[in-house]
Write a protein that holds these residues in place. Structure first.
Motif, PDB file in Angstrom:
ATOM      1  N   GLY A  40      -5.256 -33.819 -29.792  1.00 62.23           N
ATOM      2  CA  GLY A  40      -5.967 -33.234 -30.926  1.00 62.23           C
ATOM      3  C   GLY A  40      -6.814 -32.016 -30.607  1.00 62.23           C
ATOM      4  O   GLY A  40      -7.677 -31.648 -31.386  1.00 62.23           O
ATOM      5  N   VAL A  41      -6.584 -31.377 -29.465  1.00 58.98           N
ATOM      6  CA  VAL A  41      -7.384 -30.188 -29.142  1.00 58.98           C
ATOM      7  C   VAL A  41      -6.608 -28.891 -29.351  1.00 58.98           C
ATOM      8  O   VAL A  41      -7.151 -27.811 -29.148  1.00 58.98           O
ATOM      9  CB  VAL A  41      -7.920 -30.221 -27.691  1.00 58.98           C
ATOM     10  N   GLY A  42      -5.343 -28.991 -29.741  1.00 60.80           N
ATOM     11  CA  GLY A  42      -4.572 -27.781 -30.014  1.00 60.80           C
ATOM     12  C   GLY A  42      -3.701 -27.334 -28.858  1.00 60.80           C
ATOM     13  O   GLY A  42      -3.444 -26.143 -28.699  1.00 60.80           O
ATOM     14  N   LYS A  43      -3.221 -28.295 -28.056  1.00 58.19           N
ATOM     15  CA  LYS A  43      -2.352 -27.969 -26.918  1.00 58.19           C
ATOM     16  C   LYS A  43      -1.085 -27.258 -27.375  1.00 58.19           C
ATOM     17  O   LYS A  43      -0.698 -26.237 -26.819  1.00 58.19           O
ATOM     18  CB  LYS A  43      -1.906 -29.249 -26.193  1.00 58.19           C
ATOM     19  N   THR A  44      -0.409 -27.849 -28.383  1.00 59.81           N
ATOM     20  CA  THR A  44       0.867 -27.305 -28.827  1.00 59.81           C
ATOM     21  C   THR A  44       0.691 -25.885 -29.357  1.00 59.81           C
ATOM     22  O   THR A  44       1.477 -24.992 -29.037  1.00 59.81           O
ATOM     23  CB  THR A  44       1.477 -28.199 -29.921  1.00 59.81           C
ATOM     24  N   THR A  45      -0.348 -25.692 -30.163  1.00 65.26           N
ATOM     25  CA  THR A  45      -0.609 -24.366 -30.720  1.00 65.26           C
ATOM     26  C   THR A  45      -0.891 -23.368 -29.600  1.00 65.26           C
ATOM     27  O   THR A  45      -0.374 -22.243 -29.612  1.00 65.26           O
ATOM     28  CB  THR A  45      -1.810 -24.429 -31.685  1.00 65.26           C
ATOM     29  N   THR A  46      -1.686 -23.775 -28.618  1.00 59.45           N
ATOM     30  CA  THR A  46      -1.996 -22.883 -27.500  1.00 59.45           C
ATOM     31  C   THR A  46      -0.723 -22.523 -26.738  1.00 59.45           C
ATOM     32  O   THR A  46      -0.485 -21.353 -26.423  1.00 59.45           O
ATOM     33  CB  THR A  46      -3.018 -23.548 -26.555  1.00 59.45           C
ATOM     34  N   ALA A  47       0.120 -23.526 -26.466  1.00 58.96           N
ATOM     35  CA  ALA A  47       1.367 -23.275 -25.734  1.00 58.96           C
ATOM     36  C   ALA A  47       2.241 -22.296 -26.516  1.00 58.96           C
ATOM     37  O   ALA A  47       2.787 -21.335 -25.952  1.00 58.96           O
ATOM     38  CB  ALA A  47       2.114 -24.591 -25.499  1.00 58.96           C
ATOM     39  N   ALA A  48       2.354 -22.526 -27.828  1.00 57.88           N
ATOM     40  CA  ALA A  48       3.198 -21.656 -28.648  1.00 57.88           C
ATOM     41  C   ALA A  48       2.623 -20.240 -28.705  1.00 57.88           C
ATOM     42  O   ALA A  48       3.361 -19.247 -28.619  1.00 57.88           O
ATOM     43  CB  ALA A  48       3.319 -22.237 -30.060  1.00 57.88           C
ATOM     44  N   ALA A  49       1.298 -20.128 -28.820  1.00 53.76           N
ATOM     45  CA  ALA A  49       0.665 -18.804 -28.900  1.00 53.76           C
ATOM     46  C   ALA A  49       0.835 -18.040 -27.587  1.00 53.76           C
ATOM     47  O   ALA A  49       1.108 -16.835 -27.588  1.00 53.76           O
ATOM     48  CB  ALA A  49      -0.821 -18.949 -29.250  1.00 53.76           C
ATOM     49  N   ARG A  70       4.557 -30.638 -38.119  1.00 50.61           N
ATOM     50  CA  ARG A  70       5.777 -30.294 -38.845  1.00 50.61           C
ATOM     51  C   ARG A  70       5.892 -28.805 -39.194  1.00 50.61           C
ATOM     52  O   ARG A  70       6.908 -28.177 -38.958  1.00 50.61           O
ATOM     53  CB  ARG A  70       5.846 -31.143 -40.115  1.00 50.61           C
ATOM     54  N   ARG A  71       4.787 -28.252 -39.722  1.00 50.94           N
ATOM     55  CA  ARG A  71       4.889 -26.871 -40.192  1.00 50.94           C
ATOM     56  C   ARG A  71       4.992 -25.870 -39.046  1.00 50.94           C
ATOM     57  O   ARG A  71       5.655 -24.852 -39.167  1.00 50.94           O
ATOM     58  CB  ARG A  71       3.711 -26.550 -41.116  1.00 50.94           C
ATOM     59  N   LEU A  72       4.337 -26.193 -37.937  1.00 52.55           N
ATOM     60  CA  LEU A  72       4.453 -25.315 -36.778  1.00 52.55           C
ATOM     61  C   LEU A  72       5.882 -25.370 -36.244  1.00 52.55           C
ATOM     62  O   LEU A  72       6.478 -24.353 -35.878  1.00 52.55           O
ATOM     63  CB  LEU A  72       3.454 -25.723 -35.688  1.00 52.55           C
ATOM     64  N   ALA A  73       6.452 -26.578 -36.243  1.00 46.76           N
ATOM     65  CA  ALA A  73       7.832 -26.751 -35.798  1.00 46.76           C
ATOM     66  C   ALA A  73       8.769 -25.922 -36.663  1.00 46.76           C
ATOM     67  O   ALA A  73       9.664 -25.239 -36.168  1.00 46.76           O
ATOM     68  CB  ALA A  73       8.209 -28.231 -35.839  1.00 46.76           C
ATOM     69  N   GLN A  74       8.534 -25.971 -37.973  1.00 44.94           N
ATOM     70  CA  GLN A  74       9.374 -25.191 -38.890  1.00 44.94           C
ATOM     71  C   GLN A  74       9.252 -23.702 -38.600  1.00 44.94           C
ATOM     72  O   GLN A  74      10.238 -22.987 -38.554  1.00 44.94           O
ATOM     73  CB  GLN A  74       8.974 -25.472 -40.341  1.00 44.94           C
ATOM     74  N   ALA A  75       8.007 -23.258 -38.380  1.00 45.95           N
ATOM     75  CA  ALA A  75       7.774 -21.837 -38.126  1.00 45.95           C
ATOM     76  C   ALA A  75       8.536 -21.380 -36.890  1.00 45.95           C
ATOM     77  O   ALA A  75       8.948 -20.235 -36.781  1.00 45.95           O
ATOM     78  CB  ALA A  75       6.284 -21.572 -37.954  1.00 45.95           C
ATOM     79  N   MET A  76       8.721 -22.301 -35.947  1.00 44.85           N
ATOM     80  CA  MET A  76       9.408 -21.928 -34.718  1.00 44.85           C
ATOM     81  C   MET A  76      10.897 -22.271 -34.771  1.00 44.85           C
ATOM     82  O   MET A  76      11.606 -22.148 -33.776  1.00 44.85           O
ATOM     83  CB  MET A  76       8.748 -22.605 -33.522  1.00 44.85           C
ATOM     84  N   PRO A  85      17.166 -25.425 -26.035  1.00 41.78           N
ATOM     85  CA  PRO A  85      16.334 -24.327 -26.504  1.00 41.78           C
ATOM     86  C   PRO A  85      17.073 -23.463 -27.524  1.00 41.78           C
ATOM     87  O   PRO A  85      18.264 -23.185 -27.364  1.00 41.78           O
ATOM     88  CB  PRO A  85      16.055 -23.518 -25.231  1.00 41.78           C
ATOM     89  N   ARG A  86      16.368 -23.068 -28.582  1.00 45.80           N
ATOM     90  CA  ARG A  86      16.926 -22.195 -29.608  1.00 45.80           C
ATOM     91  C   ARG A  86      16.037 -20.971 -29.726  1.00 45.80           C
ATOM     92  O   ARG A  86      14.827 -21.063 -29.580  1.00 45.80           O
ATOM     93  CB  ARG A  86      16.932 -22.906 -30.960  1.00 45.80           C
ATOM     94  N   GLU A  87      16.645 -19.843 -30.067  1.00 46.72           N
ATOM     95  CA  GLU A  87      15.860 -18.633 -30.203  1.00 46.72           C
ATOM     96  C   GLU A  87      14.943 -18.720 -31.424  1.00 46.72           C
ATOM     97  O   GLU A  87      15.366 -19.182 -32.482  1.00 46.72           O
ATOM     98  CB  GLU A  87      16.789 -17.428 -30.330  1.00 46.72           C
ATOM     99  N   VAL A  88      13.702 -18.296 -31.261  1.00 45.39           N
ATOM    100  CA  VAL A  88      12.759 -18.282 -32.372  1.00 45.39           C
ATOM    101  C   VAL A  88      12.941 -16.982 -33.146  1.00 45.39           C
ATOM    102  O   VAL A  88      12.924 -15.896 -32.568  1.00 45.39           O
ATOM    103  CB  VAL A  88      11.307 -18.401 -31.860  1.00 45.39           C
ATOM    104  N   LEU A 380       4.144 -17.547 -37.412  1.00 47.93           N
ATOM    105  CA  LEU A 380       4.055 -16.695 -36.230  1.00 47.93           C
ATOM    106  C   LEU A 380       2.832 -15.786 -36.285  1.00 47.93           C
ATOM    107  O   LEU A 380       2.213 -15.509 -35.262  1.00 47.93           O
ATOM    108  CB  LEU A 380       5.339 -15.862 -36.079  1.00 47.93           C
ATOM    109  N   ASP A 381       2.445 -15.356 -37.507  1.00 45.28           N
ATOM    110  CA  ASP A 381       1.257 -14.506 -37.612  1.00 45.28           C
ATOM    111  C   ASP A 381       0.014 -15.256 -37.155  1.00 45.28           C
ATOM    112  O   ASP A 381      -0.851 -14.694 -36.487  1.00 45.28           O
ATOM    113  CB  ASP A 381       1.077 -14.012 -39.055  1.00 45.28           C
ATOM    114  N   GLY A 382      -0.049 -16.527 -37.543  1.00 45.83           N
ATOM    115  CA  GLY A 382      -1.168 -17.363 -37.096  1.00 45.83           C
ATOM    116  C   GLY A 382      -1.186 -17.465 -35.575  1.00 45.83           C
ATOM    117  O   GLY A 382      -2.242 -17.375 -34.942  1.00 45.83           O
ATOM    118  N   LEU A 383      -0.007 -17.643 -34.984  1.00 44.62           N
ATOM    119  CA  LEU A 383       0.085 -17.742 -33.513  1.00 44.62           C
ATOM    120  C   LEU A 383      -0.328 -16.420 -32.859  1.00 44.62           C
ATOM    121  O   LEU A 383      -0.978 -16.405 -31.819  1.00 44.62           O
ATOM    122  CB  LEU A 383       1.500 -18.107 -33.086  1.00 44.62           C
TER     123      LEU A 383
END
Lengths: 392, 329
Positions: A40-49, A70-76, A85-88, A380-383
Motif C-alpha cells: 500500500g505504499v505505491g510500489k507498483t506505481t513507482t516501478a511503472a513510473a 486494475r486501472r493502472l494495468a489497463q493504462a499499461m 511482456p507486451r509493448e506499452v 501514462l500522463d499520471g506516471l
C-alpha cells in the motif's frame, strides 16, 4: 555496516542526500531496478513510473509487475495475464527507447520450470499431482520465488537477445518486504533439503533397508505425519517428490543464481515507503537487510508526502491567528484558510518527524520525495508526473 | 448517534481487513476497545508477525500468550495475542496427539518448517484454527471471550486466508487437516462471524473494498460493515469550496485578514493558502465521489476521523467512542 549507495546527489544542508533518479536511469550500468517496501505504499506505481521515464529517455525497458491496480494495468495494456511482456502503447519513443510490461502468472511460471527440466511424461505426472497443484497456486512463497525466477528469465533474455537493457521489478504484496528475499531460498531449501530426502527414503530404498539406514526417528516422523496430515496427503507429497527427483539441486541452484544477480553491481534496490510509522519501519528493516546481504541500495522513494504550501506559518501561529479573527468577527475566509493550513501543517510536521527518525538511523540513504496527489495514478500522463516529481 | 443499539449483537468473531495502509490494525484495536466497554472481555488477535497491536497500544512486543493490553470504559478488558504458525502447530499437536518427544524429532527433520511455511494452506488452517479455538473456548460454562477481533491479512489475500476449506480441499479430501478446516469454515460462515472492511476515501482502496466485499460474499463469507478511516472535516463552507477549486477566492481579502491577525501577508503566504484551499476542494470532491461508491457496496458504513497528530493510545479511545456512537459496537 553502511549500505552501498549509488546515484547519490549532493547532500542538502540537513537531512538525507537527494536520490538522483535520472542519473540512476541514465546510467547504462543500471540493468535491474527492484522496487520493494510494505503493502500500500505505491510500489507498483513507482516501478511503472521509473520504467516509463527510463524508456522515454531512450532505454529499452521491461517492467515486471505482480498485482497492479486494475486501472493502472489497463493504462499499461496489461489486461490479460499471459506471462509474456507486451509493448506499452502511447510511450514517447523519440529518444530511441521502448517500454514493455508484463504481469506475473506464478502458476504458469512454475509449470514452465517443471516442463523445461523434465521429460514430457514426468512433467505430466508432476503437473497432475494434487500437492504440486496446491503448491504452485497457493503457497505463500511461490509468488516471491516465481517473481525471482521471472526476473532471472527476463534478464537472461535481455542478455541473449538484447531486447531490453533495463528490467524494473515490482515485488509481491507480502506480509513483509523481506519475504521477497527469503521465500525463494525457503522453497529452494525445502525442495533440496533433509525433509524431502526423508520423504523420498521409503520410495527409494523401501522396507527394511531404509529402517537400517535411518534412525527410528524416521518412523516416528512418517507416522506422525500420517496421523496429522492423513495417509493420502503424505502419499501425494511422496509421489510429487519422487517425480521431482531429477530436478533436485536445480531449485536451490536457481534461487541462488537469482540471489547473486541481486548482489551484482548492475542491480539497484529502490525501497518505497510512505511517511507513516509502519511503512518507514518496514523500509528501515529492509535497508539494514540489504546492507547485510551486500545488495546495492540506491535509495528511498517516499510517496504521498504532504507539504504545507504556506510553509513558513506554523500550525500553532495559524490557529492562534484564526481564533483572533473569529473573536473579532472579521475576515472569516482568512480564518478558515488558516485553520485548513494548521491541519496540513500538523500533518506535515508529523510526517517530517517520522521521516527524521528514518534519516537519523540511515543518514546515508538518499531519498526522493513524491507529493500526495488528490487522485490515483491511472494513465501514462499520471506516471509521467510521478516521474517528474521523483526527479524534481 | 448513541442509541444503545449495537449492529452486530450476537457476533462473536469480528474479522477486520482492508487494503494495506488504510489503518486496519488501528481500526481493529478501536473496535476491540469499543466491544469491551461495560465489563466485557475481548481478545484482539494478529496473525502476520507484524507486532502491529503492540505498536498501537504502545506495549512491549506480544508473544504467543494472551496478554492484557488495555482496559475499556466500565471495567472491560482487551487481551491481545500474536498468533504464530509454528507455536500454533506445536500446541495443536500437543493437544490432539500428545506428542511429547516426537515434536522435537519433527522439528529436527524439518517437518515443522515444512508444515508452517511450505505446505500449501496448512499455515492458514493453523492461524485461523487458533482464532477458532479462542472463540470457542469456555470456562465455568461460559465463553472466556465475549468477542474476538481478528486483525486479518489485507483485502487482497483475505478470501484465500479465510477460505481454508477451499484451500486444503485440493490437498486433503479426508483426514484430520480436512476435519479441522471444516470446523473452522463452519464458524466463519455462521452468523457468529462478520468480516469488516476498512477503506479510505480514495480510488484504489474503495475499489479494493468493493471487490473484496463481492469476493467474500461469493465465498459465502459474511460481510460486515465498511469502516471509512481518516475522514477529514470540511473546513470551508460549501459555497466557498467551489470557488476555492477554481482559484476564485479573494486574494486581497485573505491578505487583509492576515494583516489584521498580525501575520505576514506576503504574496507567497497568500498564494500558499490559496493552493492549499484548491487542494482541499479537489480532495473533498474526490471524497464525495468515493463516498457514493462506498454507499453502493450496500453495507453499513462507519466513519473514523483523521487525527492530525496521528493515533496514540488516547486517540484510540476516541476512535472507539466514535464506533460506539455509530452503533458498530
Amino acid at each position: 555496516m553502511s549500505p552501498t549507495t549509488r546515484g547519490r546527489g549532493r547532500r542538502p544542508a540537513a537531512g538525507s542526500p537527494r536520490l538522483d533518479v535520472d542519473a540512476l536511469l541514465r546510467d547504462r550500468g543500471t540493468r535491474i531496478i527492484v522496487c520493494c517496501g510494505a503493502g500500500g505504499v505505491g510500489k507498483t506505481t513507482t516501478a511503472a513510473a521509473l520504467g516509463l521515464r527510463a524508456a522515454e529517455q531512450g532505454r529499452s525497458v521491461v517492467v515486471l509487475t505482480i498485482d497492479p491496480a486494475r486501472r493502472l494495468a489497463q493504462a499499461m495494456g496489461l489486461e490479460q495475464l499471459d506471462n509474456t511482456p507486451r509493448e506499452v502503447k502511447g510511450v514517447d519513443t523519440a529518444a530511441g527507447g521502448r517500454l514493455d510490461a508484463m504481469m506475473l502468472d506464478m502458476k504458469r511460471t512454475f509449470d514452465e520450470i517443471v516442463e523445461s527440466h523434465s521429460t514430457p511424461e514426468k512433467a505430466q505426472q508432476i503437473l497432475a499431482n494434487p500437492f504440486y497443484q496446491a503448491l504452485s497456486s497457493s503457497f505463500a512463497g511461490t509468488q516471491e520465488y516465481m517473481a525471482m525466477e521471472k526476473l532471472g528469465q527476463l534478464r537472461a533474455e535481455a542478455d541473449r537477445d538484447g531486447t531490453w537493457d533495463l528490467v524494473v521489478v515490482d515485488t509481491p504484496p507480502s506480509r513483509s518486504a523481506l519475504d521477497f528475499l527469503d521465500a525463494p531460498q525457503r522453497l529452494g531449501s525445502f525442495l533440496d533439503g533433509r525433509f524431502i530426502k526423508l520423504l523420498l527414503a521409503p520410495a527409494k530404498v523401501g522396507g527394511k533397508a531404509y529402517l537400517k539406514v535411518f534412525s527410528s526417528g524416521v518412523n516416528l516422523v512418517t507416522n506422525t505425519l500420517t496421523k496429522v496430515l492423513g495417509a493420502q496427503v503424505l502419499r501425494d507429497i511422496q509421489t510429487f517428490v519422487a517425480a521431482l527427483d531429477t530436478m533436485f539441486g536445480g531449485f536451490r541452484e536457481r534461487a541462488d543464481v537469482t540471489y547473486r544477480l541481486l548482489q551484482e553491481k548492475g542491480t539497484s534496490f529502490v525501497v518505497v515507503a510512505a511517511p507513516e510509522g509502519d511503512a518507514l519501519r518496514e523500509a528501515s528493516y529492509f535497508v539494514d537487510r540489504l546492507a547485510g546481504e551486500r545488495m546495492p541500495l540506491s535509495g528511498l522513494v517516499l510517496n504521498r508526502v504532504h507539504d504545507a504550501g504556506a510553509g513558513s506559518l506554523s500550525a500553532e501561529r495559524s490557529i492562534a491567528a484564526a481564533e483572533t479573527l473569529t473573536e473579532r468577527k472579521v475576515h472569516p475566509l482568512t480564518a478558515q484558510l488558516l485553520r485548513l493550513h494548521a491541519e496540513r501543517a500538523q500533518v506535515a510536521t508529523r510526517e517530517k518527524a517520522l521521516t527524521t527518525r528514518f534519516t537519523a538511523a540511515h543518514p546515508d540513504v538518499p531519498m526522493a520525495r513524491v507529493p500526495a496527489f488528490a487522485q490515483d495514478v491511472h494513465d501514462l500522463d499520471g506516471l509521467r508526473q510521478v516521474g517528474r516529481d521523483l526527479t524534481a | 448517534m448513541p442509541n444503545g443499539e449495537r449492529d452486530w449483537d450476537g457476533v462473536r468473531l469480528h474479522v477486520v481487513t482492508g487494503k494495506g495502509g488504510t489503518g486496519k490494525t488501528t481500526t481493529a484495536a478501536a473496535l476491540a476497545l469499543a466491544l469491551a466497554r461495560g465489563g466485557r472481555r475481548v481478545l484482539l488477535v494478529e496473525v502476520e508477525n507484524r507486532q502491529g497491536i503492540a505498536q498501537v497500544f504502545d506495549a512491549p512486543p506480544l508473544s504467543y500468550a494472551e496478554t492484557k493490553v488495555a482496559s475499556a470504559a466500565g471495567g472491560g478488558t482487551v487481551m491481545a495475542l500474536a498468533v504464530e504458525a509454528k507455536a500454533a502447530l506445536l500446541e495443536y499437536l500437543q493437544l490432539f496427539y500428545k506428542l511429547g518427544r516426537a515434536a522435537g524429532v519433527l522439528e529436527k527433520f524439518g517437518a515443522i518448517d515444512f508444515a508452517t511455511t511450505i505446505a500449501p494452506g496448512i499455515r492458514d488452517v493453523l492461524l485461523t484454527g487458533k482464532v477458532y479455538e479462542a472463540v470457542r473456548r469456555r470456562e465455568n460454562g461460559r465463553p472466556v471471550y465475549d468477542a474476538v477481533v481478528l486483525d486479518a491479512p489485507p483485502t487482497g489475500r483475505i478470501v484465500r486466508f479465510l477460505n481454508v476449506n477451499a484451500e486444503v480441499v485440493g490437498l486433503a479430501k479426508i483426514g484430520p487437516i480436512r476435519n479441522q478446516a471444516d470446523s473452522i469454515t463452519t464458524l466463519l460462515r455462521s452468523p457468529q462471524t462478520v468480516v469488516h472492511l476498512v477503506t479510505l476515501l480514495e480510488e484504489m482502496p474503495v475499489q479494493e473494498t468493493a471487490d473484496g466485499a463481492r469476493d467474500l460474499a461469493a465465498a459465502d463469507l459474511p460481510v460486515g460493515g465498511v469502516v471509512v478511516n481518516l475522514v477529514r472535516e470540511a473546513v470551508l463552507p460549501v459555497r466557498r469550496l467551489a470557488a476555492a477549486g477554481k482559484f476564485g477566492l479573494d486574494a486581497d481579502e485573505v491578505a487583509a485578514g492576515l494583516a489584521e491577525a498580525g501575520l505576514p501577508a506576503s504574496a507567497a503566504v497568500v498564494d500558499g493558502l490559496l493552493v492549499e484551499a484548491r487542494d482541499h476542494a479537489a480532495r473533498l470532491a474526490l471524497e464525495k465521489r468515493e463516498r457514493a461508491e462506498v454507499t453502493d457496496i450496500g453495507r453499513p458504513v462507519y466513519e473514523l476521523p483523521a487525527l492530525a497528530s496521528g493515533v496514540d493510545l488516547g486517540g484510540l479511545y476516541l476512535l472507539a467512542d466514535r464506533l460506539t456512537e455509530q452503533g458498530m459496537a
